[in-house]
Design a protein around this motif. Sequence first.
Motif, short mmCIF file in Angstrom:
data_model
loop_
_atom_site.label_atom_id
_atom_site.label_comp_id
_atom_site.label_asym_id
_atom_site.label_seq_id
_atom_site.Cartn_x
_atom_site.Cartn_y
_atom_site.Cartn_z
N SER A 134 95.37 -42.76 -95.54
CA SER A 134 96.44 -43.47 -94.84
C SER A 134 96.09 -44.94 -94.68
O SER A 134 94.97 -45.28 -94.26
CB SER A 134 96.68 -42.84 -93.46
N ARG A 135 97.07 -45.79 -95.02
CA ARG A 135 96.89 -47.23 -94.80
C ARG A 135 97.54 -47.68 -93.51
O ARG A 135 97.44 -48.85 -93.14
CB ARG A 135 97.48 -48.00 -95.97
N GLY A 136 98.21 -46.77 -92.85
CA GLY A 136 98.87 -47.12 -91.59
C GLY A 136 100.34 -46.71 -91.60
O GLY A 136 100.84 -46.11 -92.56
N TRP A 137 101.02 -47.05 -90.51
CA TRP A 137 102.45 -46.71 -90.35
C TRP A 137 103.27 -47.98 -90.49
O TRP A 137 103.07 -48.96 -89.80
CB TRP A 137 102.65 -46.07 -88.99
N TRP A 138 104.23 -47.90 -91.41
CA TRP A 138 105.03 -49.07 -91.76
C TRP A 138 106.40 -48.97 -91.11
O TRP A 138 107.10 -47.97 -91.22
CB TRP A 138 105.17 -49.13 -93.29
N PHE A 162 112.79 -61.51 -82.68
CA PHE A 162 111.78 -60.68 -83.34
C PHE A 162 111.01 -61.55 -84.32
O PHE A 162 111.59 -62.33 -85.06
CB PHE A 162 112.43 -59.51 -84.08
N SER A 163 109.71 -61.38 -84.28
CA SER A 163 108.85 -62.13 -85.21
C SER A 163 108.03 -61.14 -86.04
O SER A 163 108.22 -59.92 -85.98
CB SER A 163 107.93 -63.08 -84.44
N ASP A 164 107.09 -61.66 -86.80
CA ASP A 164 106.21 -60.83 -87.64
C ASP A 164 107.03 -59.98 -88.61
O ASP A 164 106.92 -58.75 -88.64
CB ASP A 164 105.31 -59.94 -86.78
N TYR A 165 107.80 -60.61 -89.43
CA TYR A 165 108.56 -59.92 -90.46
C TYR A 165 108.55 -60.80 -91.71
O TYR A 165 108.31 -61.99 -91.65
CB TYR A 165 110.00 -59.65 -90.02
N PHE A 166 108.82 -60.18 -92.84
CA PHE A 166 109.01 -60.95 -94.07
C PHE A 166 109.86 -60.13 -95.02
O PHE A 166 109.93 -58.90 -94.95
CB PHE A 166 107.67 -61.33 -94.71
N LEU A 179 108.55 -55.06 -91.17
CA LEU A 179 108.45 -55.42 -89.75
C LEU A 179 107.07 -55.09 -89.16
O LEU A 179 106.90 -55.12 -87.95
CB LEU A 179 109.53 -54.69 -88.96
N GLY A 180 106.11 -54.78 -90.03
CA GLY A 180 104.74 -54.57 -89.53
C GLY A 180 104.13 -53.26 -90.03
O GLY A 180 104.82 -52.27 -90.25
N LEU A 181 102.80 -53.27 -90.20
CA LEU A 181 102.01 -52.10 -90.58
C LEU A 181 101.03 -51.83 -89.45
O LEU A 181 100.22 -52.69 -89.10
CB LEU A 181 101.27 -52.35 -91.90
N PHE A 182 101.07 -50.64 -88.87
CA PHE A 182 100.31 -50.32 -87.68
C PHE A 182 99.35 -49.15 -87.95
O PHE A 182 99.73 -48.14 -88.55
CB PHE A 182 101.25 -49.94 -86.53
N LYS A 183 98.11 -49.28 -87.49
CA LYS A 183 97.15 -48.18 -87.58
C LYS A 183 97.49 -47.06 -86.61
O LYS A 183 97.34 -45.88 -86.93
CB LYS A 183 95.73 -48.69 -87.30
N ASP A 184 97.96 -47.43 -85.46
CA ASP A 184 98.29 -46.44 -84.43
C ASP A 184 99.77 -46.08 -84.55
O ASP A 184 100.64 -46.95 -84.43
CB ASP A 184 97.99 -47.01 -83.05
N PRO A 185 100.09 -44.82 -84.79
CA PRO A 185 101.50 -44.46 -84.92
C PRO A 185 102.29 -44.70 -83.64
O PRO A 185 103.50 -44.92 -83.70
CB PRO A 185 101.45 -42.97 -85.28
N ALA A 186 101.64 -44.69 -82.49
CA ALA A 186 102.35 -44.95 -81.24
C ALA A 186 102.86 -46.39 -81.21
O ALA A 186 104.00 -46.66 -80.75
CB ALA A 186 101.43 -44.68 -80.05
N ASN A 187 102.06 -47.33 -81.68
CA ASN A 187 102.51 -48.72 -81.73
C ASN A 187 103.65 -48.89 -82.73
O ASN A 187 104.61 -49.67 -82.48
CB ASN A 187 101.35 -49.64 -82.11
#
Length: 245
Positions: A134-138, A162-166, A179-187
Motif C-alpha cells: 500500500s502506498r496510502g489512501w488517495w 481547499f488547498s493541497d490539490y493539483f 486532493l491528497g495521499l494519506f498513510k492513515d485511512p482515518a485522515n
Amino acid sequence: MFLRLLFVLLIALNIAVGAWLVLGQDDVTVPSAADPGVPVLHLLTERPDLSAATPAQGTSAPADPSAADGVAIAASSPAAGRSAPQPVGGSTAASYQCLALGPFPSLQSLRSARERLAPELARSQSRQEQSQQSRGWWVYLPAQTSRAQALAVAQRLADAHFSDYFVVSSGDQPNTISLGLFKDPANARKRREDLVAAGFPAQMTERVETVPEYWLDVVVPDANSATWRQRVHELAVGSHSTGCF
C-alpha cells in the motif's frame, strides 16, 4: 676246585642280571591305551608351549589400549562436511529447523546476510517474490471531460478554501483532481467527508503497487535456530517456519 668254579658262575650270573635290569628297560614297549591311529590326548598342563603362556586362573588378559583408543577416535570423529537434515522420524545426530528469513529490502542486503549466516547453516537458498504494498489512501475528484473543465473545478476548490490539490495532466487518469495521499485511512476519510460536505463528489481509494520481496530460506540446526538475529542487522527482517528443501 668245583666250589671255586660255582662261585665264579654265580658272580657272572649276577652281573648279567644286573646289566639286563639296567640296560634292558629302554626296549620295553608300553602298550597304547588308544586304538591304532588315534592321537594320544594330553592335558593342557602337560604341554610346555601352552602352560607358560596361559594366564593364571582368575586373572584376565589386559586389553590392547591402542585398539580401544582407535575405536574412541573413530566414534567421535565428525563426518566430512555438513550433514543434510533427516526426514521427520529419521535417525540423526542433530535435529534441524527450516526457516524463511525476510523480506529483505534489497538483493544486496540478502546476499550480505547470507554470507554472515553461512557458518551456521546446513543449506540455504534465496528467492524473489512479488507483493502488493500500500502506498496510502488517495482522495480525488473523478476525471473531467476536458482539461478546461478540470481547471474550472480546481478554481471552485480554491474559492471554497481547499488547498493541497493539483490537476493530473498525464498518465492513465488525465484531468483527475488529486486532493491528497494519506498513510492513515482515518485522515483520508476526514478529507473526503469535508469535500463532500462542501458539494464536491470526492472519492477515496487505496493506492497499491507491486514491489519485489527478497527471502532467504535456511536449514539450521536447532541449537542455532535463535542466533540468526545476531548476524542479520536488518530490523525489518523476520522469520517463520517453511518447508524443508
